[in-house]
Scaffold this motif. Structure first.
Motif, PDB file in Angstrom:
ATOM      1  N   LEU A   1       0.834  -1.199   0.000  1.00  0.00           N
ATOM      2  CA  LEU A   1       0.000   0.000   0.000  1.00  0.00           C
ATOM      3  C   LEU A   1       0.872   1.254   0.000  1.00  0.00           C
ATOM      4  CD1 LEU A   1      -2.712   1.457   0.251  1.00  0.00           C
ATOM      5  CD2 LEU A   1      -2.487   1.230   2.713  1.00  0.00           C
ATOM      6  N   SER A   2       1.899   1.289   0.845  1.00  0.00           N
ATOM      7  CA  SER A   2       2.783   2.453   0.916  1.00  0.00           C
ATOM      8  C   SER A   2       3.510   2.668  -0.404  1.00  0.00           C
ATOM      9  CB  SER A   2       3.804   2.279   2.039  1.00  0.00           C
ATOM     10  OG  SER A   2       3.149   2.234   3.278  1.00  0.00           O
ATOM     11  N   ARG A   3       3.959   1.594  -1.000  1.00  0.00           N
ATOM     12  CA  ARG A   3       4.678   1.733  -2.265  1.00  0.00           C
ATOM     13  C   ARG A   3       3.767   2.271  -3.363  1.00  0.00           C
ATOM     14  NH1 ARG A   3       9.119  -1.662  -5.150  1.00  0.00           N
ATOM     15  NH2 ARG A   3       8.842  -0.838  -7.241  1.00  0.00           N
ATOM     16  N   SER A   4       2.544   1.716  -3.446  1.00  0.00           N
ATOM     17  CA  SER A   4       1.638   2.195  -4.490  1.00  0.00           C
ATOM     18  C   SER A   4       1.226   3.641  -4.214  1.00  0.00           C
ATOM     19  CB  SER A   4       0.420   1.292  -4.623  1.00  0.00           C
ATOM     20  OG  SER A   4      -0.354   1.324  -3.460  1.00  0.00           O
ATOM     21  N   ARG A   5       1.087   3.982  -2.940  1.00  0.00           N
ATOM     22  CA  ARG A   5       0.747   5.362  -2.582  1.00  0.00           C
ATOM     23  C   ARG A   5       1.898   6.283  -2.973  1.00  0.00           C
ATOM     24  NH1 ARG A   5      -2.290   7.679   2.115  1.00  0.00           N
ATOM     25  NH2 ARG A   5      -2.616   9.784   1.382  1.00  0.00           N
ATOM     26  N   LEU A   6       3.118   5.858  -2.697  1.00  0.00           N
ATOM     27  CA  LEU A   6       4.285   6.664  -3.069  1.00  0.00           C
ATOM     28  C   LEU A   6       4.345   6.853  -4.586  1.00  0.00           C
ATOM     29  CD1 LEU A   6       6.887   8.145  -2.311  1.00  0.00           C
ATOM     30  CD2 LEU A   6       8.071   5.935  -2.422  1.00  0.00           C
ATOM     31  N   GLU A   7       4.067   5.785  -5.329  1.00  0.00           N
ATOM     32  CA  GLU A   7       4.076   5.888  -6.789  1.00  0.00           C
ATOM     33  C   GLU A   7       3.040   6.898  -7.273  1.00  0.00           C
ATOM     34  OE1 GLU A   7       3.505   1.872  -8.047  1.00  0.00           O
ATOM     35  OE2 GLU A   7       5.594   1.312  -7.675  1.00  0.00           O
ATOM     36  N   GLU A   8       1.880   6.884  -6.653  1.00  0.00           N
ATOM     37  CA  GLU A   8       0.841   7.848  -7.030  1.00  0.00           C
ATOM     38  C   GLU A   8       1.277   9.265  -6.695  1.00  0.00           C
ATOM     39  OE1 GLU A   8      -2.904   6.827  -5.262  1.00  0.00           O
ATOM     40  OE2 GLU A   8      -2.979   4.880  -6.259  1.00  0.00           O
ATOM     41  N   CYS A   9       1.904   9.433  -5.536  1.00  0.00           N
ATOM     42  CA  CYS A   9       2.356  10.774  -5.132  1.00  0.00           C
ATOM     43  C   CYS A   9       3.478  11.272  -6.040  1.00  0.00           C
ATOM     44  CB  CYS A   9       2.813  10.762  -3.672  1.00  0.00           C
ATOM     45  SG  CYS A   9       1.455  10.501  -2.502  1.00  0.00           S
ATOM     46  N   VAL A  10       4.404  10.395  -6.405  1.00  0.00           N
ATOM     47  CA  VAL A  10       5.492  10.780  -7.307  1.00  0.00           C
ATOM     48  C   VAL A  10       4.920  11.168  -8.667  1.00  0.00           C
ATOM     49  CG1 VAL A  10       7.506   9.906  -8.581  1.00  0.00           C
ATOM     50  CG2 VAL A  10       7.299   9.478  -6.134  1.00  0.00           C
ATOM     51  N   ALA A  11       3.872  10.487  -9.101  1.00  0.00           N
ATOM     52  CA  ALA A  11       3.263  10.794 -10.398  1.00  0.00           C
ATOM     53  C   ALA A  11       2.660  12.201 -10.416  1.00  0.00           C
ATOM     54  CB  ALA A  11       2.198   9.758 -10.737  1.00  0.00           C
ATOM     55  N   LEU A  12       2.359  12.746  -9.253  1.00  0.00           N
ATOM     56  CA  LEU A  12       1.789  14.096  -9.183  1.00  0.00           C
ATOM     57  C   LEU A  12       2.842  15.190  -9.354  1.00  0.00           C
ATOM     58  CD1 LEU A  12      -0.697  13.605  -6.194  1.00  0.00           C
ATOM     59  CD2 LEU A  12      -1.248  13.681  -8.639  1.00  0.00           C
ATOM     60  N   LEU A  13       4.117  14.819  -9.223  1.00  0.00           N
ATOM     61  CA  LEU A  13       5.201  15.797  -9.364  1.00  0.00           C
ATOM     62  C   LEU A  13       5.442  16.137 -10.832  1.00  0.00           C
ATOM     63  CD1 LEU A  13       7.767  14.269  -6.834  1.00  0.00           C
ATOM     64  CD2 LEU A  13       6.222  16.203  -6.441  1.00  0.00           C
ATOM     65  N   THR A  14       6.125  17.250 -11.058  1.00  0.00           N
ATOM     66  CA  THR A  14       6.482  17.621 -12.437  1.00  0.00           C
ATOM     67  C   THR A  14       7.593  16.694 -12.941  1.00  0.00           C
ATOM     68  OG1 THR A  14       8.174  19.172 -11.722  1.00  0.00           O
ATOM     69  CG2 THR A  14       5.920  20.038 -11.968  1.00  0.00           C
ATOM     70  N   ASP A  15       7.782  16.678 -14.237  1.00  0.00           N
ATOM     71  CA  ASP A  15       8.852  15.858 -14.819  1.00  0.00           C
ATOM     72  C   ASP A  15      10.221  16.286 -14.285  1.00  0.00           C
ATOM     73  OD1 ASP A  15       7.151  14.323 -16.358  1.00  0.00           O
ATOM     74  OD2 ASP A  15       7.298  15.627 -18.121  1.00  0.00           O
ATOM     75  N   ARG A  16      10.431  17.585 -14.189  1.00  0.00           N
ATOM     76  CA  ARG A  16      11.715  18.101 -13.703  1.00  0.00           C
ATOM     77  C   ARG A  16      11.954  17.646 -12.260  1.00  0.00           C
ATOM     78  NH1 ARG A  16      13.485  24.244 -14.495  1.00  0.00           N
ATOM     79  NH2 ARG A  16      14.021  23.386 -16.510  1.00  0.00           N
ATOM     80  N   ALA A  17      10.923  17.731 -11.395  1.00  0.00           N
ATOM     81  CA  ALA A  17      11.065  17.330  -9.998  1.00  0.00           C
ATOM     82  C   ALA A  17      11.365  15.833  -9.902  1.00  0.00           C
ATOM     83  CB  ALA A  17       9.801  17.671  -9.214  1.00  0.00           C
ATOM     84  N   ARG A  18      10.651  15.020 -10.704  1.00  0.00           N
ATOM     85  CA  ARG A  18      10.925  13.571 -10.697  1.00  0.00           C
ATOM     86  C   ARG A  18      12.351  13.281 -11.153  1.00  0.00           C
ATOM     87  NH1 ARG A  18       5.538  13.134 -12.742  1.00  0.00           N
ATOM     88  NH2 ARG A  18       6.350  12.929 -14.841  1.00  0.00           N
ATOM     89  N   HIS A  19      12.819  14.000 -12.171  1.00  0.00           N
ATOM     90  CA  HIS A  19      14.180  13.793 -12.680  1.00  0.00           C
ATOM     91  C   HIS A  19      15.204  14.120 -11.593  1.00  0.00           C
ATOM     92  CE1 HIS A  19      17.512  13.661 -15.509  1.00  0.00           C
ATOM     93  NE2 HIS A  19      17.939  14.803 -14.956  1.00  0.00           N
ATOM     94  N   ILE A  20      14.984  15.229 -10.872  1.00  0.00           N
ATOM     95  CA  ILE A  20      15.929  15.635  -9.826  1.00  0.00           C
ATOM     96  C   ILE A  20      15.950  14.604  -8.692  1.00  0.00           C
ATOM     97  CG2 ILE A  20      16.340  17.359  -8.007  1.00  0.00           C
ATOM     98  CD1 ILE A  20      15.451  19.490 -10.055  1.00  0.00           C
ATOM     99  N   LEU A  21      14.769  14.123  -8.274  1.00  0.00           N
ATOM    100  CA  LEU A  21      14.716  13.119  -7.205  1.00  0.00           C
ATOM    101  C   LEU A  21      15.368  11.809  -7.646  1.00  0.00           C
ATOM    102  CD1 LEU A  21      11.162  13.687  -5.671  1.00  0.00           C
ATOM    103  CD2 LEU A  21      13.387  14.404  -4.755  1.00  0.00           C
ATOM    104  N   ARG A  22      15.089  11.381  -8.868  1.00  0.00           N
ATOM    105  CA  ARG A  22      15.674  10.132  -9.371  1.00  0.00           C
ATOM    106  C   ARG A  22      17.194  10.258  -9.463  1.00  0.00           C
ATOM    107  NH1 ARG A  22      12.418   9.451 -12.968  1.00  0.00           N
ATOM    108  NH2 ARG A  22      12.978  10.372 -14.576  1.00  0.00           N
ATOM    109  N   ALA A  23      17.663  11.387  -9.983  1.00  0.00           N
ATOM    110  CA  ALA A  23      19.115  11.589 -10.116  1.00  0.00           C
ATOM    111  C   ALA A  23      19.778  11.667  -8.741  1.00  0.00           C
ATOM    112  CB  ALA A  23      19.390  12.867 -10.910  1.00  0.00           C
ATOM    113  N   THR A  24      19.118  12.276  -7.776  1.00  0.00           N
ATOM    114  CA  THR A  24      19.698  12.422  -6.441  1.00  0.00           C
ATOM    115  C   THR A  24      19.732  11.096  -5.700  1.00  0.00           C
ATOM    116  OG1 THR A  24      18.887  14.696  -6.281  1.00  0.00           O
ATOM    117  CG2 THR A  24      19.486  13.604  -4.219  1.00  0.00           C
TER     118      THR A  24
END
Length: 185
Positions: free
Chosen positions: A117-140
């Motif tokens: 549940l936490s993982r799927s919730r996190l995936e949904e929350c990450v999907a709400l971020l902008t592409d740039r924000a997701r790229h920065i988090l993934r790179a970090t």
């Protein structure tokens, strides 16, 4: 003819054992008793059962001589209705209390695995971020890139990378802490 007698005469005759007078009283009082029951009960069967119980108690009271004022048989029948309704309510309350005591629900357990549940919730929350924000988090966090490397790759300043990362993590935290709802937005 019993249909033309007033209630007092019918009650007096019924208390003296006249079965026709009993039937006529039940016929006359039946609609009022059913109306009382329909205001409190949902099903027709329950209304019929209630009216039947009232009439049995009413006839038993007539036969036993418990009806003191034969001119007020309607009020006497209404009193039986009220008493049966109160008794039924008390009975239902006691039954509900017993059911709650005997069959108390076990401690709530999640209907599904909390980790999934936490993982799927996190995936949904990450999907709400902008592409740039997701790229920065993934790179970090997955590529372990430095702020300088991320800034060069996105053509922005290191300060901007830190600000976007900080705001994105705050947005994720807020999204994850929000209560679960079953509705989709």
């Amino acid at each position: 003819m019993p249909g033309h007698d007033d209630g007092e005469t019918l009650a007096l005759r019924a208390s003296n054992g006249d079965r026709d007078a009993e039937r006529e009283l039940c016929r006359r009082l039946g609609p009022a008793v059913r109306a009382f029951a329909r205001r409190r009960l949902r099903s027709r069967a329950a209304v019929d059962d209630f009216a039947h119980d009232v009439m049995i108690e009413f006839i038993e009271a007539l036969r036993a001589g418990r009806v003191a004022d034969h001119s007020r048989v309607g009020g006497f029948a209404l009193g039986i209705c009220r008493n049966l309704a109160r008794s039924g309510n008390r009975k239902m309350e006691r039954r509900q209390e017993a059911l709650e005591r005997l069959f108390a629900p076990p401690e709530p357990t999640p209907p599904w695995d909390p980790i999934v549940l936490s993982r799927s919730r996190l995936e949904e929350c990450v999907a709400l971020l902008t592409d740039r924000a997701r790229h920065i988090l993934r790179a970090t966090f997955t590529e372990e890139s430095s702020d300088d490397e991320i800034a060069v790759g996105l053509s922005i300043s290191q300060t901007n990378v830190r600000v976007i990362r900080h705001r994105s993590l705050a947005a994720l935290r807020e999204c994850m802490e929000r209560p679960l709802t079953l509705e989709r937005r």
